[in-house]
Write a protein that holds these residues in place. Structure first.
Motif, PDB file in Angstrom:
ATOM      1  N   LEU A  72      -3.452   1.986  -4.502  1.00 54.77           N
ATOM      2  CA  LEU A  72      -2.304   1.214  -4.012  1.00 54.77           C
ATOM      3  C   LEU A  72      -2.106   1.419  -2.515  1.00 54.77           C
ATOM      4  CD1 LEU A  72       0.409   1.617  -6.802  1.00 54.77           C
ATOM      5  CD2 LEU A  72      -0.643  -0.496  -6.010  1.00 54.77           C
ATOM      6  N   LYS A  73      -2.217   2.666  -2.061  1.00 53.53           N
ATOM      7  CA  LYS A  73      -2.063   2.959  -0.631  1.00 53.53           C
ATOM      8  C   LYS A  73      -3.145   2.263   0.184  1.00 53.53           C
ATOM      9  CE  LYS A  73      -1.435   6.795   2.589  1.00 53.53           C
ATOM     10  NZ  LYS A  73      -0.952   5.895   3.568  1.00 53.53           N
ATOM     11  N   ALA A  74      -4.380   2.248  -0.321  1.00 53.66           N
ATOM     12  CA  ALA A  74      -5.474   1.572   0.395  1.00 53.66           C
ATOM     13  C   ALA A  74      -5.207   0.070   0.480  1.00 53.66           C
ATOM     14  CB  ALA A  74      -6.801   1.843  -0.307  1.00 53.66           C
ATOM     15  N   TRP A  75      -4.667  -0.508  -0.581  1.00 52.19           N
ATOM     16  CA  TRP A  75      -4.331  -1.933  -0.550  1.00 52.19           C
ATOM     17  C   TRP A  75      -3.210  -2.202   0.456  1.00 52.19           C
ATOM     18  CZ3 TRP A  75      -3.881  -2.830  -6.539  1.00 52.19           C
ATOM     19  CH2 TRP A  75      -5.153  -2.890  -7.096  1.00 52.19           C
ATOM     20  N   LEU A  76      -2.195  -1.349   0.440  1.00 54.54           N
ATOM     21  CA  LEU A  76      -1.059  -1.538   1.346  1.00 54.54           C
ATOM     22  C   LEU A  76      -1.460  -1.342   2.807  1.00 54.54           C
ATOM     23  CD1 LEU A  76       1.724   0.206  -0.745  1.00 54.54           C
ATOM     24  CD2 LEU A  76       1.670  -2.205  -0.079  1.00 54.54           C
ATOM     25  N   ASP A  77      -2.379  -0.412   3.067  1.00 58.59           N
ATOM     26  CA  ASP A  77      -2.841  -0.164   4.436  1.00 58.59           C
ATOM     27  C   ASP A  77      -3.872  -1.192   4.902  1.00 58.59           C
ATOM     28  OD1 ASP A  77      -1.180   2.011   4.504  1.00 58.59           O
ATOM     29  OD2 ASP A  77      -2.767   3.480   4.076  1.00 58.59           O
ATOM     30  N   GLY A  78      -4.375  -2.008   3.979  1.00 59.34           N
ATOM     31  CA  GLY A  78      -5.365  -3.014   4.327  1.00 59.34           C
ATOM     32  C   GLY A  78      -6.780  -2.481   4.409  1.00 59.34           C
ATOM     33  N   LYS A  79      -7.005  -1.285   3.913  1.00 61.54           N
ATOM     34  CA  LYS A  79      -8.341  -0.695   3.959  1.00 61.54           C
ATOM     35  C   LYS A  79      -9.254  -1.252   2.874  1.00 61.54           C
ATOM     36  CE  LYS A  79      -6.720   3.568   6.030  1.00 61.54           C
ATOM     37  NZ  LYS A  79      -6.441   4.986   5.822  1.00 61.54           N
ATOM     38  N   ARG A  80      -8.658  -1.694   1.784  1.00 64.35           N
ATOM     39  CA  ARG A  80      -9.422  -2.296   0.684  1.00 64.35           C
ATOM     40  C   ARG A  80      -8.705  -3.531   0.182  1.00 64.35           C
ATOM     41  NH1 ARG A  80     -10.880   1.747  -3.985  1.00 64.35           N
ATOM     42  NH2 ARG A  80      -9.166   3.022  -3.275  1.00 64.35           N
ATOM     43  N   GLN A  81      -9.482  -4.412  -0.412  1.00 64.10           N
ATOM     44  CA  GLN A  81      -8.928  -5.627  -1.017  1.00 64.10           C
ATOM     45  C   GLN A  81      -9.019  -5.516  -2.537  1.00 64.10           C
ATOM     46  OE1 GLN A  81      -7.031  -7.158   1.167  1.00 64.10           O
ATOM     47  NE2 GLN A  81      -7.816  -9.149   0.561  1.00 64.10           N
ATOM     48  N   PRO A  82      -8.000  -5.934  -3.262  1.00 67.02           N
ATOM     49  CA  PRO A  82      -8.078  -5.926  -4.727  1.00 67.02           C
ATOM     50  C   PRO A  82      -9.089  -6.958  -5.230  1.00 67.02           C
ATOM     51  CG  PRO A  82      -5.835  -6.326  -3.966  1.00 67.02           C
ATOM     52  CD  PRO A  82      -6.706  -6.352  -2.780  1.00 67.02           C
ATOM     53  N   THR A  83      -9.706  -6.667  -6.359  1.00 67.00           N
ATOM     54  CA  THR A  83     -10.615  -7.630  -6.991  1.00 67.00           C
ATOM     55  C   THR A  83      -9.801  -8.781  -7.566  1.00 67.00           C
ATOM     56  OG1 THR A  83     -10.493  -6.533  -9.130  1.00 67.00           O
ATOM     57  CG2 THR A  83     -12.233  -5.794  -7.602  1.00 67.00           C
ATOM     58  N   ARG A  84     -10.498  -9.819  -7.987  1.00 64.11           N
ATOM     59  CA  ARG A  84      -9.822 -10.975  -8.576  1.00 64.11           C
ATOM     60  C   ARG A  84      -9.013 -10.577  -9.808  1.00 64.11           C
ATOM     61  NH1 ARG A  84     -11.667 -14.179 -12.400  1.00 64.11           N
ATOM     62  NH2 ARG A  84     -13.811 -13.532 -12.097  1.00 64.11           N
ATOM     63  N   GLN A  85      -9.583  -9.701 -10.643  1.00 64.31           N
ATOM     64  CA  GLN A  85      -8.874  -9.240 -11.843  1.00 64.31           C
ATOM     65  C   GLN A  85      -7.627  -8.449 -11.467  1.00 64.31           C
ATOM     66  OE1 GLN A  85     -12.163  -8.651 -11.341  1.00 64.31           O
ATOM     67  NE2 GLN A  85     -13.202  -9.843 -12.924  1.00 64.31           N
ATOM     68  N   ASN A  86      -7.734  -7.625 -10.426  1.00 67.99           N
ATOM     69  CA  ASN A  86      -6.568  -6.858  -9.988  1.00 67.99           C
ATOM     70  C   ASN A  86      -5.508  -7.756  -9.354  1.00 67.99           C
ATOM     71  OD1 ASN A  86      -7.116  -4.276 -10.912  1.00 67.99           O
ATOM     72  ND2 ASN A  86      -8.397  -3.805  -9.139  1.00 67.99           N
ATOM     73  N   LEU A  87      -5.936  -8.812  -8.663  1.00 63.57           N
ATOM     74  CA  LEU A  87      -4.964  -9.766  -8.137  1.00 63.57           C
ATOM     75  C   LEU A  87      -4.180 -10.410  -9.272  1.00 63.57           C
ATOM     76  CD1 LEU A  87      -6.946 -11.577  -5.290  1.00 63.57           C
ATOM     77  CD2 LEU A  87      -5.021 -10.004  -5.035  1.00 63.57           C
ATOM     78  N   GLU A  88      -4.877 -10.762 -10.356  1.00 58.79           N
ATOM     79  CA  GLU A  88      -4.200 -11.340 -11.521  1.00 58.79           C
ATOM     80  C   GLU A  88      -3.241 -10.331 -12.144  1.00 58.79           C
ATOM     81  OE1 GLU A  88      -7.373 -12.675 -14.038  1.00 58.79           O
ATOM     82  OE2 GLU A  88      -7.954 -14.283 -12.652  1.00 58.79           O
ATOM     83  N   ARG A  89      -3.658  -9.062 -12.221  1.00 58.04           N
ATOM     84  CA  ARG A  89      -2.789  -8.016 -12.775  1.00 58.04           C
ATOM     85  C   ARG A  89      -1.563  -7.795 -11.894  1.00 58.04           C
ATOM     86  NH1 ARG A  89      -7.812  -4.589 -13.631  1.00 58.04           N
ATOM     87  NH2 ARG A  89      -8.523  -5.287 -15.665  1.00 58.04           N
ATOM     88  N   ILE A  90      -1.771  -7.816 -10.583  1.00 56.73           N
ATOM     89  CA  ILE A  90      -0.647  -7.644  -9.654  1.00 56.73           C
ATOM     90  C   ILE A  90       0.346  -8.772  -9.836  1.00 56.73           C
ATOM     91  CG2 ILE A  90       0.001  -7.719  -7.203  1.00 56.73           C
ATOM     92  CD1 ILE A  90      -2.713  -6.278  -6.652  1.00 56.73           C
ATOM     93  N   ASP A  91      -0.150 -10.009  -9.908  1.00 56.96           N
ATOM     94  CA  ASP A  91       0.735 -11.152 -10.068  1.00 56.96           C
ATOM     95  C   ASP A  91       1.465 -11.100 -11.412  1.00 56.96           C
ATOM     96  OD1 ASP A  91       1.825 -13.457  -8.903  1.00 56.96           O
ATOM     97  OD2 ASP A  91       0.504 -14.753 -10.085  1.00 56.96           O
ATOM     98  N   ALA A  92       0.756 -10.769 -12.484  1.00 57.01           N
ATOM     99  CA  ALA A  92       1.393 -10.680 -13.807  1.00 57.01           C
ATOM    100  C   ALA A  92       2.436  -9.562 -13.837  1.00 57.01           C
ATOM    101  CB  ALA A  92       0.327 -10.450 -14.876  1.00 57.01           C
ATOM    102  N   ALA A  93       2.112  -8.423 -13.237  1.00 54.57           N
ATOM    103  CA  ALA A  93       3.070  -7.316 -13.186  1.00 54.57           C
ATOM    104  C   ALA A  93       4.294  -7.703 -12.363  1.00 54.57           C
ATOM    105  CB  ALA A  93       2.414  -6.074 -12.602  1.00 54.57           C
ATOM    106  N   TYR A  94       4.070  -8.390 -11.256  1.00 57.25           N
ATOM    107  CA  TYR A  94       5.195  -8.838 -10.425  1.00 57.25           C
ATOM    108  C   TYR A  94       6.112  -9.764 -11.209  1.00 57.25           C
ATOM    109  CZ  TYR A  94       7.871 -11.567  -7.150  1.00 57.25           C
ATOM    110  OH  TYR A  94       8.899 -12.214  -6.536  1.00 57.25           O
ATOM    111  N   LEU A  95       5.542 -10.755 -11.903  1.00 58.70           N
ATOM    112  CA  LEU A  95       6.364 -11.686 -12.680  1.00 58.70           C
ATOM    113  C   LEU A  95       7.156 -10.953 -13.753  1.00 58.70           C
ATOM    114  CD1 LEU A  95       3.924 -14.698 -13.142  1.00 58.70           C
ATOM    115  CD2 LEU A  95       5.924 -14.581 -11.667  1.00 58.70           C
ATOM    116  N   THR A  96       6.518 -10.022 -14.443  1.00 58.76           N
ATOM    117  CA  THR A  96       7.187  -9.277 -15.506  1.00 58.76           C
ATOM    118  C   THR A  96       8.322  -8.426 -14.957  1.00 58.76           C
ATOM    119  OG1 THR A  96       5.120  -9.221 -16.751  1.00 58.76           O
ATOM    120  CG2 THR A  96       6.809  -7.641 -17.382  1.00 58.76           C
ATOM    121  N   VAL A  97       8.059  -7.701 -13.893  1.00 58.49           N
ATOM    122  CA  VAL A  97       9.075  -6.818 -13.310  1.00 58.49           C
ATOM    123  C   VAL A  97      10.213  -7.636 -12.705  1.00 58.49           C
ATOM    124  CG1 VAL A  97       9.496  -5.089 -11.505  1.00 58.49           C
ATOM    125  CG2 VAL A  97       7.468  -4.927 -12.948  1.00 58.49           C
TER     126      VAL A  97
END
Length: 191
Positions: A72-97
């Motif tokens: 999560l820290k690497a994503w927030l700092d811009g050092k790494r990009q999430p995979t397509r599956q992780n982007l879908e998980r992030i979006d689904a988690a965001y909608l749920t929360v």
């Protein structure tokens, strides 16, 4: 009491199920992030929303975002990009929360201390139906006072429960012609 529509659209009628229109309207009222998760800005907004407090992080994990704090820290700092599956998980988690966070406030707005909210039923589109098979379906309004089961099912993302709650708690109150409003062009309400 009419039965559920089994062959909707057989003669060219167009519309969506009423509970789907209600879910769309509740989503509009919830105020989700408009920028897609695939854009850097949308990703950062969702990650900040899901990681700003320990409670938000726990809710994100419960919603399916099960990555390490280091990732999560690497994503927030811009050092790494999430995979397509992780982007879908992030979006689904965001909608749920987000739905869980705003559901209590939204429920209070819609119930309005027992006064309820006026709902508009825009009938289905029959422009493609042959003239002899068209029915006269009027625009209807109804004051809905019981939103508890509807908002609870929407927040949980349970379409079956939302459909049951919408039909059994609201649509049947339209009287003997409630089956005409199972499919609609739109459902409108503001809270």
């Amino acid at each position: 009491m009419p039965d559920r529509n089994l062959e909707f659209g057989k003669y060219g009628a167009q519309g969506i199920k009423g509970h789907e229109a209600v879910a769309r309207q509740l989503d509009r009222l919830a105020g989700f992030i408009a920028t897609p998760v695939t854009a850097r800005r949308g990703l950062m907004a969702r990650l900040h929303y899901l990681t700003r407090t320990p409670h938000a992080r726990a809710a994100a994990r419960d919603a399916g975002l099960t990555v390490t704090d280091r990732t999560l820290k690497a994503w927030l700092d811009g050092k790494r990009q999430p995979t397509r599956q992780n982007l879908e998980r992030i979006d689904a988690a965001y909608l749920t929360v987000r739905r869980a966070n705003v559901s209590r406030h939204l429920l209070a707005r819609l119930n309005r201390q027992g006064r309820g909210t006026r709902v508009e039923f825009h009938p289905l589109n029959q422009s493609q139906v042959p003239r002899p098979r068209q029915r006269v379906i009027d625009y209807r309004t109804l004051n809905v006072r019981r939103w508890d089961r509807i908002v609870e099912a929407w927040a949980a993302g349970d379409e079956g429960a939302l459909d049951e709650a919408w039909v059994n708690d609201v649509v049947v109150d339209l009287g003997s012609q409630w089956g005409e409003y199972e499919y609609v062009t739109a459902i409108g309400f503001a809270a």
